[in-house]
Structures are given as C-alpha cells and as structure tokens.
Design a protein around this motif. Sequence first.
Motif, PDB file in Angstrom:
ATOM      1  N   CYS A 133      96.677  14.821 -65.244  1.00 14.67           N
ATOM      2  CA  CYS A 133      95.117  14.423 -65.435  1.00 14.67           C
ATOM      3  C   CYS A 133      95.108  13.074 -64.294  1.00 14.67           C
ATOM      4  O   CYS A 133      96.183  12.822 -63.605  1.00 14.67           O
TER       5      CYS A 133
ATOM      6  N   ALA B  41      93.836  15.537 -73.555  1.00 16.75           N
ATOM      7  CA  ALA B  41      94.553  16.950 -73.572  1.00 16.75           C
ATOM      8  C   ALA B  41      95.549  16.937 -74.542  1.00 16.75           C
ATOM      9  O   ALA B  41      95.456  18.047 -75.093  1.00 16.75           O
TER      10      ALA B  41
ATOM     11  N   LYS C 148      93.326  17.912 -77.675  1.00 14.51           N
ATOM     12  CA  LYS C 148      93.157  19.296 -77.532  1.00 14.51           C
ATOM     13  C   LYS C 148      94.048  20.521 -77.872  1.00 14.51           C
ATOM     14  O   LYS C 148      93.924  21.410 -78.474  1.00 14.51           O
TER      15      LYS C 148
ATOM     16  N   PHE D 269      97.809  26.640 -74.634  1.00 15.94           N
ATOM     17  CA  PHE D 269      97.022  26.445 -73.571  1.00 15.94           C
ATOM     18  C   PHE D 269      97.076  27.744 -72.754  1.00 15.94           C
ATOM     19  O   PHE D 269      98.220  27.952 -72.519  1.00 15.94           O
TER      20      PHE D 269
ATOM     21  N   SER E  80      91.773  27.272 -70.815  1.00 18.23           N
ATOM     22  CA  SER E  80      91.626  26.215 -71.825  1.00 18.23           C
ATOM     23  C   SER E  80      91.172  24.835 -71.539  1.00 18.23           C
ATOM     24  O   SER E  80      90.585  24.183 -72.489  1.00 18.23           O
ATOM     25  N   HIS E  81      91.925  24.270 -70.707  1.00 12.98           N
ATOM     26  CA  HIS E  81      91.810  22.971 -70.142  1.00 12.98           C
ATOM     27  C   HIS E  81      91.872  22.995 -68.536  1.00 12.98           C
ATOM     28  O   HIS E  81      92.459  23.655 -67.993  1.00 12.98           O
TER      29      HIS E  81
END
Length: 399
Positions: free
Chosen positions: A101, A110, A113, A272, A276-277
């Motif tokens: 990120c 992150a 999550k 993940f 998901s992200h």
Amino acid sequence: MDKKLIEESAKYLMHTYNSHPIVLRKGRGMNVWGDDGTEYIDFVAGIAVNCLGHCHPKVVIAIQKQAQRLLHVSNLYHMEPQIKLAGFLVKNSFADRAFFCNSGTEAVEAAIKLARKYSKEHLSPQQYEIITAYGSFHGRTMASLSATGQERLQKGFEPLLPGFKHVPFNDIGALKKALSRRTCAVLIEPIQGEGGIKMPSKDYLLQVRQFCDENRLVLIFDEIQTGIGRTGKMFAYEHYGVEPDIMTLGKGLGGGVAIGAMLAKERIATAFEPGSHGSTFGGNPLACAAALATLHALIEDGFIMEQCRHTGEYFRNKLLGLQKDFPSLILEVRGLGLMIGMELTKAGSFVVDACAARGMLINCASGNVLRFIPPLIVTERDIDLLVDVLDDIFEKHSH
Ligand SMILES: *Cc1c(COP(=O)(O)O)cnc(C)c1O
C-alpha cells in the motif's frame, strides 16, 4: 528564508502541522539546506524515513531508471519491482507473503482487515476484537485511529470504530484480563515510537506471543517505525526472539518514497482472496524500485546496520552523560539502535526550537520526550556536534 512562501503556506494549506518557519530545499546524506542556504544536520530524517540519509545515490538512480521505464500500471497486471520486493521481504523476515500500500496507516488497515477475516473464517464469526496498547500510535485513518491508544488524537472524530480494546503497554496481566470471546488479535509496537520511545520489558513480547498462542489469537507487530534497520536489526522483533503472525511496515521502507507493506504467515495470508482488499497505487513500480534499492543498500552495505548498533550505543552513552550533568532536567534516556528518546521533566519544544536555531533538527514526541531518529549513516562526529549544542542549551536553561 522565503517569508512570502511561508505566508502562502499559512494561507493555502490546512493548518494540520505546526511547521517550523524553515523552508527546506535540498538534502544530501545527513544534511538538509534551507532556501537561505542554512545547513542543518538532520536527526529527524522525515520521522524515521530517510534511513540511508537524503538522496542516497543508489535510491536516486533506481528511481530515475524506473521513472523512464514504467511509472504505474494496475495490479491487474504483474510488475517486476513489486514481485522482487515481496521476494526480498519474505526471504528476510518471518513472513510468507506481502501486500503493498502507500503509507503506514494503510498497512495497519490491511492488517486489521486480514486479522478479522482470518479469525471470522477460521475461528468464529464473533471474533473481531483487537487488543492494543495505551500510548500506541497506529495511524490517522479511522480504523488505525481507533486502534491507537491516545485519546488526544481521537478527540472530535467519534464515533470510533468498534472492536478495539486498550490495555497498558508492558503489562501482561492487563492483557490477559482483557481477553474475551470476541478477541481475535493483539496489535502492538515492539517499541512505542510516537508514544515517546517506550521500551518493552525484557520478557513482555515473549509473554504476549505465548498468550496469543494459548488463545489462538493473531499477533500483529506494527514495525512501521522500528523496522528497516532502525533498531540495529532489519526488524525489531529479531532482538526479542519473538515472531509475529502479521507485520506492518512503512516509513523507512521506501528510503524517502511513500510505500507501506503488510506481511503475513501463509496460514493467515490465505484469508485474503482476489477481491478481498486492494489499492490503486499500492505496489506501484516506482515506489517498489525505490524500496528495493533501499533494502539492497542496507543489506549489501551490511555494515550500516552494524554501525547503527555502535553509533546508537555511543549516542545513548553521550546522552546519559548529559543526564548526569542535568539531573533536574533529564528524567531518562532510552532506546535501541538509532531510535532514542530522552525524557525531560518539562515540555521539550524549547529544546527543539533552540536546536533548529543552531542548525540541528530534532523532534519531540508526546510532549516531553526528545526523539532522535537520524539516518542510520549518522557518524560519531554528527552526534558530538548535537550533544555539544544540547549541553549548551541545557546549561543556559538551568541558569
Ligand atoms: C508513523 C506510524 C504509523 C503511521 O504511518 P503513516 O505513514 O503516517 O500513515 C503507524 N504506526 C507506527 C508505529 C508509526 O510510527
């Protein structure tokens, strides 16, 4: 200094920082220069960011080369610098996989999550609560801010996200008491940075690890400040013989370029899946090329981390010398490697200002802790120069 520019700053920027009336224009190694030519020795390093010093040639060249080749494509495609960076981090840490990120706070988001999704799917749907420490700092976005254990930063932004519980740092009993059916993870800085360089006691992190193992909790280390050689090892957890399940990185990772990372063990990372992200810019080739060059320089010039342990020790001893001379002003000197705090008996901003006027950039954390987080290439000579200035400021202040 350019008075007009500083007026424009006051006019056009949101007033979120109390910036010094200094305009910085150039940096090289340990030094930065103001627009009026004033030279400073930089013990702030962009808040533990410029680990190799300013404009390290290897990082600059890597950025130039990458900028000419490819700046950005979507994560819908593979990119070599991102894959190489993930490989480097995995090979040099406890982790099996990386997610990229653009900042520290995003890395913490992150991690939160991932820990929640893993626990809901593998343990029970009711497990989402994360225990963090008072005095911690995990970032400014809403989940990271809710995780942060400092009311003064949260005030005005309520309602905070539910699902966070705070306990005193360094108190394993309090952590055990905070456990509930809902607990899924513990999120902790191995050494608290923004909270004022607070050190864990000898066995604390090991006890936290055991507690997490016994209760099947995910252990997340926030190494955004302590990571990337700052404490004299690549990651602070290496000092304590304890490995986390998830780790967040930021600050020094890009050697001055914005990038964040969240690393995890395979068993957890698989929670993940595609969709998901994600992040538009996360893992972009430019930032990853800068990070890769930074890490290579740090490892290849292996002496940088070794030197950091020595100069850190030298620095602490010098500051302890000052404490002997000014016991009524200096409460404690603490830290590891080049992450050093000096707790004063009063607010430290007068020292920060006096230092800046004498060409030394330092920083103050949590009001009364002078924080020294220089580039890892700082020399004993730089330290001597700063300590002389501090000595002088303290001397004048005590009269
Ligand atoms: C600085 C910091 C963050 C936040 O990083 P940003 O890049 O400012 O979002 C989070 N955790 C720790 C431990 C930090 O020192």
